[in-house]
Design a protein around this motif. Structure first.
Motif, mmCIF file in Angstrom:
data_model
loop_
_atom_site.group_PDB
_atom_site.id
_atom_site.type_symbol
_atom_site.label_atom_id
_atom_site.label_comp_id
_atom_site.label_asym_id
_atom_site.label_seq_id
_atom_site.Cartn_x
_atom_site.Cartn_y
_atom_site.Cartn_z
ATOM 1 N N TYR A 34 -7.993 8.761 -5.634
ATOM 2 C CA TYR A 34 -7.784 10.066 -5.015
ATOM 3 C C TYR A 34 -9.075 10.444 -4.307
ATOM 4 O O TYR A 34 -10.169 10.292 -4.868
ATOM 5 N N ILE A 35 -8.953 10.929 -3.100
ATOM 6 C CA ILE A 35 -10.130 11.391 -2.400
ATOM 7 C C ILE A 35 -9.930 12.841 -1.971
ATOM 8 O O ILE A 35 -8.896 13.201 -1.391
ATOM 9 N N PHE A 36 -10.913 13.659 -2.335
ATOM 10 C CA PHE A 36 -10.912 15.083 -2.002
ATOM 11 C C PHE A 36 -11.747 15.252 -0.734
ATOM 12 O O PHE A 36 -12.915 14.863 -0.696
ATOM 13 N N LEU A 37 -11.148 15.855 0.290
ATOM 14 C CA LEU A 37 -11.764 15.950 1.618
ATOM 15 C C LEU A 37 -11.750 17.407 2.073
ATOM 16 O O LEU A 37 -11.028 17.785 2.986
ATOM 17 N N TYR A 38 -12.571 18.203 1.421
ATOM 18 C CA TYR A 38 -12.538 19.645 1.664
ATOM 19 C C TYR A 38 -13.822 20.176 2.293
ATOM 20 O O TYR A 38 -14.015 21.383 2.354
ATOM 21 N N GLY A 39 -14.683 19.265 2.773
ATOM 22 C CA GLY A 39 -15.942 19.739 3.300
ATOM 23 C C GLY A 39 -16.679 20.499 2.208
ATOM 24 O O GLY A 39 -16.818 20.023 1.080
ATOM 25 N N ARG A 40 -17.140 21.683 2.556
ATOM 26 C CA ARG A 40 -17.794 22.517 1.550
ATOM 27 C C ARG A 40 -16.924 23.703 1.138
ATOM 28 O O ARG A 40 -17.420 24.713 0.640
ATOM 29 N N ASP A 41 -15.622 23.560 1.334
ATOM 30 C CA ASP A 41 -14.680 24.540 0.789
ATOM 31 C C ASP A 41 -14.447 24.189 -0.680
ATOM 32 O O ASP A 41 -13.389 23.710 -1.089
ATOM 33 N N TYR A 42 -15.505 24.412 -1.488
ATOM 34 C CA TYR A 42 -15.495 23.923 -2.861
ATOM 35 C C TYR A 42 -14.366 24.519 -3.696
ATOM 36 O O TYR A 42 -13.735 23.825 -4.502
ATOM 37 N N TYR A 97 0.845 -1.196 0.000
ATOM 38 C CA TYR A 97 0.000 0.000 0.000
ATOM 39 C C TYR A 97 0.879 1.243 0.000
ATOM 40 O O TYR A 97 2.026 1.225 0.427
ATOM 41 N N ARG A 98 0.307 2.327 -0.492
ATOM 42 C CA ARG A 98 1.004 3.605 -0.450
ATOM 43 C C ARG A 98 -0.026 4.730 -0.357
ATOM 44 O O ARG A 98 -1.016 4.754 -1.097
ATOM 45 N N PHE A 99 0.211 5.630 0.565
ATOM 46 C CA PHE A 99 -0.578 6.856 0.671
ATOM 47 C C PHE A 99 0.324 8.040 0.323
ATOM 48 O O PHE A 99 1.473 8.105 0.762
ATOM 49 N N THR A 100 -0.230 8.983 -0.439
ATOM 50 C CA THR A 100 0.478 10.222 -0.736
ATOM 51 C C THR A 100 -0.402 11.369 -0.276
ATOM 52 O O THR A 100 -1.537 11.527 -0.757
ATOM 53 N N ILE A 101 0.102 12.146 0.670
ATOM 54 C CA ILE A 101 -0.658 13.277 1.187
ATOM 55 C C ILE A 101 -0.324 14.474 0.294
ATOM 56 O O ILE A 101 0.694 15.152 0.475
ATOM 57 N N LEU A 102 -1.181 14.716 -0.689
ATOM 58 C CA LEU A 102 -0.921 15.750 -1.694
ATOM 59 C C LEU A 102 -1.231 17.142 -1.179
ATOM 60 O O LEU A 102 -0.647 18.129 -1.631
ATOM 61 N N SER A 103 -2.182 17.237 -0.261
ATOM 62 C CA SER A 103 -2.489 18.487 0.418
ATOM 63 C C SER A 103 -3.213 18.113 1.704
ATOM 64 O O SER A 103 -3.463 16.935 1.959
ATOM 65 N N ASP A 104 -3.579 19.107 2.488
ATOM 66 C CA ASP A 104 -4.257 18.760 3.742
ATOM 67 C C ASP A 104 -5.680 18.267 3.504
ATOM 68 O O ASP A 104 -6.336 17.793 4.431
ATOM 69 N N GLY A 105 -6.141 18.322 2.219
ATOM 70 C CA GLY A 105 -7.470 17.812 1.914
ATOM 71 C C GLY A 105 -7.504 16.862 0.733
ATOM 72 O O GLY A 105 -8.584 16.519 0.254
ATOM 73 N N SER A 162 3.581 20.835 -2.608
ATOM 74 C CA SER A 162 4.169 21.204 -1.321
ATOM 75 C C SER A 162 3.672 20.227 -0.260
ATOM 76 O O SER A 162 2.478 19.882 -0.226
ATOM 77 N N VAL A 163 4.565 19.790 0.596
ATOM 78 C CA VAL A 163 4.199 18.789 1.607
ATOM 79 C C VAL A 163 3.417 19.471 2.723
ATOM 80 O O VAL A 163 3.913 20.382 3.381
ATOM 81 N N PRO A 164 2.183 19.041 2.955
ATOM 82 C CA PRO A 164 1.385 19.661 4.019
ATOM 83 C C PRO A 164 1.799 19.134 5.392
ATOM 84 O O PRO A 164 2.519 18.128 5.504
ATOM 85 N N ASP A 165 1.337 19.790 6.424
ATOM 86 C CA ASP A 165 1.554 19.289 7.779
ATOM 87 C C ASP A 165 0.685 18.062 8.018
ATOM 88 O O ASP A 165 -0.530 18.094 7.772
ATOM 89 N N PHE A 166 1.306 16.969 8.462
ATOM 90 C CA PHE A 166 0.542 15.773 8.837
ATOM 91 C C PHE A 166 1.415 14.936 9.770
ATOM 92 O O PHE A 166 2.629 15.138 9.885
ATOM 93 N N TYR A 167 0.764 14.024 10.434
ATOM 94 C CA TYR A 167 1.537 13.095 11.239
ATOM 95 C C TYR A 167 0.944 11.708 11.117
ATOM 96 O O TYR A 167 -0.217 11.519 10.726
ATOM 97 N N VAL A 168 1.798 10.696 11.431
ATOM 98 C CA VAL A 168 1.446 9.290 11.222
ATOM 99 C C VAL A 168 1.644 8.524 12.521
ATOM 100 O O VAL A 168 2.652 8.701 13.215
ATOM 101 N N VAL A 179 -3.052 11.828 9.907
ATOM 102 C CA VAL A 179 -3.899 12.950 10.308
ATOM 103 C C VAL A 179 -3.375 14.249 9.699
ATOM 104 O O VAL A 179 -2.176 14.544 9.775
ATOM 105 N N THR A 180 -4.267 15.008 9.060
ATOM 106 C CA THR A 180 -3.976 16.367 8.613
ATOM 107 C C THR A 180 -5.009 17.302 9.247
ATOM 108 O O THR A 180 -5.864 16.878 10.018
ATOM 109 N N LYS A 181 -4.939 18.552 8.868
ATOM 110 C CA LYS A 181 -5.896 19.533 9.383
ATOM 111 C C LYS A 181 -7.325 19.178 8.996
ATOM 112 O O LYS A 181 -8.271 19.486 9.725
ATOM 113 N N ARG A 182 -7.482 18.488 7.868
ATOM 114 C CA ARG A 182 -8.824 18.245 7.340
ATOM 115 C C ARG A 182 -9.307 16.813 7.494
ATOM 116 O O ARG A 182 -10.521 16.570 7.417
#
Length: 828
Positions: free
Chosen positions: A170-178, A26-34, A60-66, A76-79
């Motif tokens: 790819y999953i977009f997780l931006y709530g309603r910040d369209y 498996y591989r995850f790539t955190i492309l942004s915080d969302g 750009s690498v977003p802030d996250f931790y594993v 975990v990211t901000k979103r």
């Protein structure tokens, strides 16, 4: 030997290693915080080549931790918060918790209530059709499966995916910040390119067996009727059709001019250029290059085939040698003779010799890049291939059925396409085939075309089915001609929005919920849309009422300022749902207080749409406004986000980062407190920009009561020596028109209206009178109704009395719209 331009495709597909969390399979790539990419590969080999969708994974690498808990991991990211069991992806072992105002949970395999994207074609569609998903949903997350898309190699060529059990999602997780979600989409997938200015104008297209004289006579007839036209679309009968021997198969594919119709193709194409037009030819590449073609011998030799055998050169998008012949021999020769770009029509299907390689994608990709060779700005007209197609601009949406149902679906279809980044649909304006003759339907469709990304008139080869305005009754003819002129007058606004789309990832047409994601009403008006920064359009897509002769549409106006119909000058309060009614010559296009809309000042602009010699600025007073008019010299290649920067909100110019396009900017500022309009100066100056320009300002729904107190001056750059400018004022149906005259483009033009001007309070009975006069209704009943409408009673009392008279609903609604449009009317 240098690499052809069509193989020079800039990508950055390998993600930053610090953004990757991976195990054996498996591989995850955190492309942004969302935005998260998730992959599974049974063989542990993951995909780092660019796909048709994902070309820029190095973000750009977003802030996250594993947290690695041994049996599972959490990211975990901000979103978002990923919980995963390190096993093959499943609903039980892989989930993501969405953080923020919309606190939902996604489990692998589940689907959200997607807000929709678009589809490959509207061929044979009558009314609604299903569309594919976009990357927005009311539940705050949306999944895009990229597991089977075509890939690009480092050398610019194409390939399929590796075999085996693989997941690439790819999953977009931006709530309603369209808008944030869409920025992430464009950043990963590529921005919309900058279109040439002339593409913003009218396109003539018809599936009809024209000959050279008939086509040029048609263009001259349009010119005589003062209908501008920028693009000549020549459908398939430009090439041999009837003269193709049956042994060669279908005549749909062809590359040899039919000399019976076009005896001198270069001269014909030059005649169109002399009229200020660009030309595109329709091609159906499916059957390759066959022995009857003029270019067959050269292509056959290039492919190692003895021309004497007359063996056909099959279309094969996976064969680089064939694609080189297809472009370098066949298409380039036509371009050298005057063809400006290609309409790539669809008959080659979606399969090829390589699994996952779609011929449509190959044609769109290489046609677009090839057309940009030598520094020209590329353009194609083709079908939507899937996510990532926004990189290849103008979409041909296909052969719709000519019905009101089809018209009614088209605005929503155009708006939701922006949810997958696809902002430049070109519809068959007027519909394509079957259906029925209906002057009102055609006129309303042309009106929608004016407020669509591209206005391309089109129709089938039925001899009765055409789009010449004079083929319709006088009422519809006048509406169509006026609308086609208006489209060209809008080009200063449209071109600025074109530059904004390329630089700021903001499509021209946007659903209302992009700006108002937390307002339920924004989701109830799928046909209503934002049209650039300044306008809201609520298209009329149903027949007018037989009593009132008015078309109607449900609309929603957001909370905040008042809104004004730019045509009628009617002022509306915001924060409400309402019905808008318009005669055939009217259309609901609304602008908020502070809106600034620059138009070409010419009543009938030139074919080809050069930078105007004069402007008419529509201004809605009542709030501060700013608009930065963008023009260029017509040169330059593919321009997208990152290549240049628009002017900052404070009006300061930011240097372009691109050598491919040379923009000139004219800031237009309005200050409500002082009533001051400041136009210019234009910078940087360029030979393509006139040294002096005529300026007009139309104050929508504002009457100047003391025009003698207006001051108008010209101020050179870097100087305080102002020069008074003469001007005239004229009361017009929708406000006041100021005509200032000629001003050097290197100067600022400053107009002082006086402090705090306000929108007029519309006389509602005066607006209602023509509706009542025209209504098919009993005379005695109309007189009684008029006495109520025109009484001195309060608006509330008049509305109540009207509602209790048993008036036909459509008639009543049209009157209530005007009585209740602006709350100030009841107070006046």
């Amino acid at each position: 030997m240098s690499l052809p331009a069509r193989y020079k495709f800039k990508t950055d597909p390998v993600a930053h290693p610090d953004a990757i969390v991976a195990g054996e399979k498996y591989r995850f790539t955190i492309l942004s915080d969302g935005l998260l990419r998730y992959e599974w590969a049974d063989d542990g080999v993951f995909e780092d080549r660019a796909s048709t969708f994902a070309i820029n994974r190095k973000q750009s690498v977003p802030d996250f931790y594993v947290w690695d808990r041994g049996h599972g991991i959490e990211v975990v990211t901000k979103r978002f918060h990923v919980v995963y069991d390190k096993k093959p992806f499943s609903g039980q072992g892989f989930s993501i918790h969405l953080k923020g105002p919309i606190s939902n949970k996604w489990t692998y395999g589940s689907q959200a209530k997607n807000l929709g994207g678009t589809t490959r074609t509207l061929d044979t569609v009558n009314g609604r059709c299903n569309v594919g998903p976009g990357v927005l949903s009311t539940e705050g997350y949306a999944v895009l499966d990229d597991s089977k898309s075509m890939l690009f190699e480092k050398n610019g060529w194409i390939s399929g995916r590796r075999p085996g059990n693989r997941v690439d999602g790819y999953i977009f997780l931006y709530g309603r910040d369209y808008k944030d979600a869409m920025r992430a989409y464009y950043s990963l997938s590529g921005s919309q390119p900058l279109l040439p200015r002339w593409a913003m104008g009218n396109w003539w297209s018809r599936y009809h067996r024209y000959n050279e004289k008939e086509y040029l006579d048609l263009m001259d007839h349009l010119d005589t009727d003062d209908v501008p036209m920028n693009v000549a679309v020549i459908d398939m009968d430009w090439h041999l059709v009837d003269d193709v021997p049956s042994k060669y198969g279908s005549p749909w594919t062809g590359y040899t001019w039919n000399k019976k119709f076009f005896p001198d193709p270069p001269a014909f194409l030059q005649d169109l250029k002399d009229r200020g037009m660009r030309t595109t030819l329709n091609v159906h590449p499916a059957d390759g290059i066959r022995a009857f073609e003029d270019q067959y011998k050269e292509v056959a030799k290039f492919m190692g085939i003895d021309p004497k055998t007359e063996r056909g050169v099959d279309f094969d998008c996976t064969d680089k040698q064939f694609m080189d012949a297809y472009f370098d021999i066949v298409h380039h020769e036509h371009e050298e003779n005057g063809v400006d770009f290609w309409w790539i029509d669809w008959q080659q299907g979606d399969k090829s010799k390589i699994e996952g390689v779609d011929p449509l994608w190959v044609l769109n990709h290489f046609h677009f890049l090839d057309k940009g060779r030598g520094g020209s700005r590329p353009l194609i007209l083709s079908r939507f291939g899937g996510p990532g197609s926004q990189r290849y601009q103008i979409g041909f949406s296909g052969d719709t059925i000519m019905t009101w149902d089809s018209l009614h679906f088209q605005p929503e279809f155009t708006a939701t396409a922006s949810n997958i980044g696809y902002g430049w649909w070109s519809h068959d304006i007027g519909g394509h085939m079957h259906g029925y003759k209906d002057d009102e339907l055609t006129a309303r469709w042309v009106q929608l075309g004016c407020w669509s990304p591209i206005l391309r008139l089109h129709s089938s080869n039925n001899i009765f089915n055409t789009r010449e305005p004079w083929a319709f009754l006088p009422e519809a003819c006048a509406v169509m001609e006026d609308t086609l002129r208006l489209r060209h007058r809008l080009i200063p606004y449209l071109y600025t929005m074109n530059a904004r789309a390329a630089s700021e990832d903001e499509p021209l047409v946007q659903p209302m919920y992009w700006d108002y994601p937390n307002h339920d009403e924004a989701y109830t008006v799928p046909n209503q849309f934002k049209f650039g920064t300044e306008l809201i359009v609520a298209p009329i897509t149903s027949k007018r009422d037989s009593c009132t002769h008015l078309g109607a549409v449900k609309a929603w106006l957001p909370k905040g300022p008042r809104y004004v119909d730019i045509f009628s000058g009617i002022v509306y309060d915001g924060d409400r749902s309402l019905l808008l009614h318009r005669p055939l010559q009217g259309y609901p296009v609304l602008a908020p207080e502070g809106a600034i809309i620059p138009l070409d000042a010419a009543w009938r602009p030139e074919n080809g749409s050069p930078n105007p010699t004069g402007f008419e600025v529509l201004l809605v007073v009542g709030a501060d406004g700013f608009f930065n008019l963008v023009e260029d010299d017509g040169s330059g290649t593919h321009v997208s986000a990152g290549d240049f920067t628009m002017i900052a909100d404070d009006g300061m110019e930011v240097d372009s980062g691109s050598e491919n396009v040379k923009f000139s900017y004219t800031p237009i500022t309005y200050k409500q407190s002082t009533g001051t309009i400041t136009i210019g100066p234009t910078s940087p100056l360029d030979p393509s920009i006139p040294k002096n320009r005529e300026w007009k300002v139309r104050l929508i729904s504002h009457t100047l009561h003391r025009s003698s107190e207006i001051r108008c001056i010209s101020l050179p750059s870097n100087s305080k020596k102002a020069k008074a400018l003469s001007f005239t004022t004229q009361t017009v149906d929708n406000g006041t028109l100021l005509t200032i005259g000629s001003v050097p483009t290197s100067h600022s033009c400053i107009i002082e209206l006086g402090s705090g001007p306000q929108l007029d309070v519309i006389d509602a009975p005066k607006k209602i009178w023509p509706i009542m006069s025209a209504a098919n209704y009993g005379y005695d009943a109309k007189w009684d109704i008029w006495n109520t409408v025109n009484s001195r009673d309060s608006v509330r009392m008049r509305v109540s009395r009207l509602q209790n008279k048993g008036i036909q609903q459509e008639f009543l609604d049209a009157m209530l719209e005007l009585l209740l449009a602006d709350a100030r009317y009841g107070d006046s």
